[in-house]
Write a protein that holds these residues in place. Structure first.
Motif, PDB file in Angstrom:
ATOM      1  N   UNK A   1       0.851  -1.187   0.000  1.00 10.21           N
ATOM      2  CA  UNK A   1       0.000   0.000   0.000  1.00 10.21           C
ATOM      3  C   UNK A   1       0.885   1.234   0.000  1.00 10.21           C
ATOM      4  N   UNK A   2       0.391   2.319  -0.560  1.00 13.68           N
ATOM      5  CA  UNK A   2       1.085   3.596  -0.451  1.00 13.68           C
ATOM      6  C   UNK A   2       1.111   4.018   1.015  1.00 13.68           C
ATOM      7  N   UNK A   3       2.251   4.561   1.467  1.00 11.20           N
ATOM      8  CA  UNK A   3       2.353   5.078   2.832  1.00 11.20           C
ATOM      9  C   UNK A   3       1.594   6.390   2.918  1.00 11.20           C
ATOM     10  N   UNK A   4       0.771   6.477   3.954  1.00  9.58           N
ATOM     11  CA  UNK A   4      -0.027   7.680   4.180  1.00  9.58           C
ATOM     12  C   UNK A   4       0.193   8.120   5.626  1.00  9.58           C
ATOM     13  N   UNK A   5       0.408   9.407   5.865  1.00  9.49           N
ATOM     14  CA  UNK A   5       0.571   9.858   7.254  1.00  9.49           C
ATOM     15  C   UNK A   5      -0.720   9.616   8.051  1.00  9.49           C
ATOM     16  N   UNK A   6      -0.564   9.199   9.275  1.00  8.41           N
ATOM     17  CA  UNK A   6      -1.711   8.992  10.154  1.00  8.41           C
ATOM     18  C   UNK A   6      -2.288  10.338  10.578  1.00  8.41           C
ATOM     19  N   UNK A   7      -3.590  10.469  10.491  1.00  6.50           N
ATOM     20  CA  UNK A   7      -4.265  11.695  10.933  1.00  6.50           C
ATOM     21  C   UNK A   7      -4.249  11.806  12.453  1.00  6.50           C
ATOM     22  N   UNK A   8      -4.187  10.668  13.135  1.00 11.18           N
ATOM     23  CA  UNK A   8      -4.243  10.654  14.598  1.00 11.18           C
ATOM     24  C   UNK A   8      -2.878  10.773  15.262  1.00 11.18           C
TER      25      UNK A   8
END
Length: 170
Positions: A95-102
């Protein structure tokens, strides 16, 4: 009269059986898509398989990855059995790495990129170190050009580890 009723009941049962068998034959599942060159399909139930190891891929791919294995592959890893026995199957999900919103320092899975499969069959895949390869995007096999590079990459970098990059995370 009783004989005629019994004969009618028997004929009805035979007819129902023939109808049921005919109906089952009409429900043959569609063939699974397979990878070019190797003919590898996505294995049933792979999302429930045991974790072998996670991985983090930096630029240019910027992916989170996990490798899972079937029972044969997991046992080989745990027992240190190399080369892997025939029937071993490894699946890499990415999966593409996505920054966590939390939690800003953390990355979470974003859009799925690929599912890659390695199937061990020393006779069938003798020309590629005993492994067949499959790369799938949204459940569809990637094109032949992408599969032509699979074994060459594994052969150049991990021929001393039965052509497998992933190490077991205990």
């Amino acid at each position: 009269m009783t004989g005629k009723i019994m004969l009618l009941a028997a004929a009805t049962a035979v007819g129902a059986t023939v109808f049921a068998i005919g109906s089952l034959a009409d429900e043959t599942p569609a063939a699974k898509p397979v990878s070019p060159i190797y003919g590898v399909a996505l294995p049933e139930g792979y999302r429930q398989w045991a974790l072998i190891a996670p991985a983090l891929e930096d630029a240019p791919l910027n992916e989170l990855r996990v490798v899972v294995g079937n029972d044969i592959a997991v046992k080989a890893y745990r027992d240190g059995t190399f080369p892997f026995p025939d029937g071993s199957v490894l699946v890499k999900l990415a999966w593409k790495r996505t920054p966590s919103a939390e939690f800003a320092p953390a990355s979470i899975p974003g859009a799925a990129t690929t599912v890659q499969v390695m199937v061990k069959d020393a006779k069938k895949y003798a020309a590629s170190g005993g492994w067949g390869f499959g790369r799938f995007i949204n459940g569809v096999p990637a094109d032949q050009a992408q599969h032509e590079t699979c074994f060459a990459c594994h052969e150049a970098r991990v021929n001393n580890h039965d052509y497998v990059f992933t190490r077991y995370a205990p």
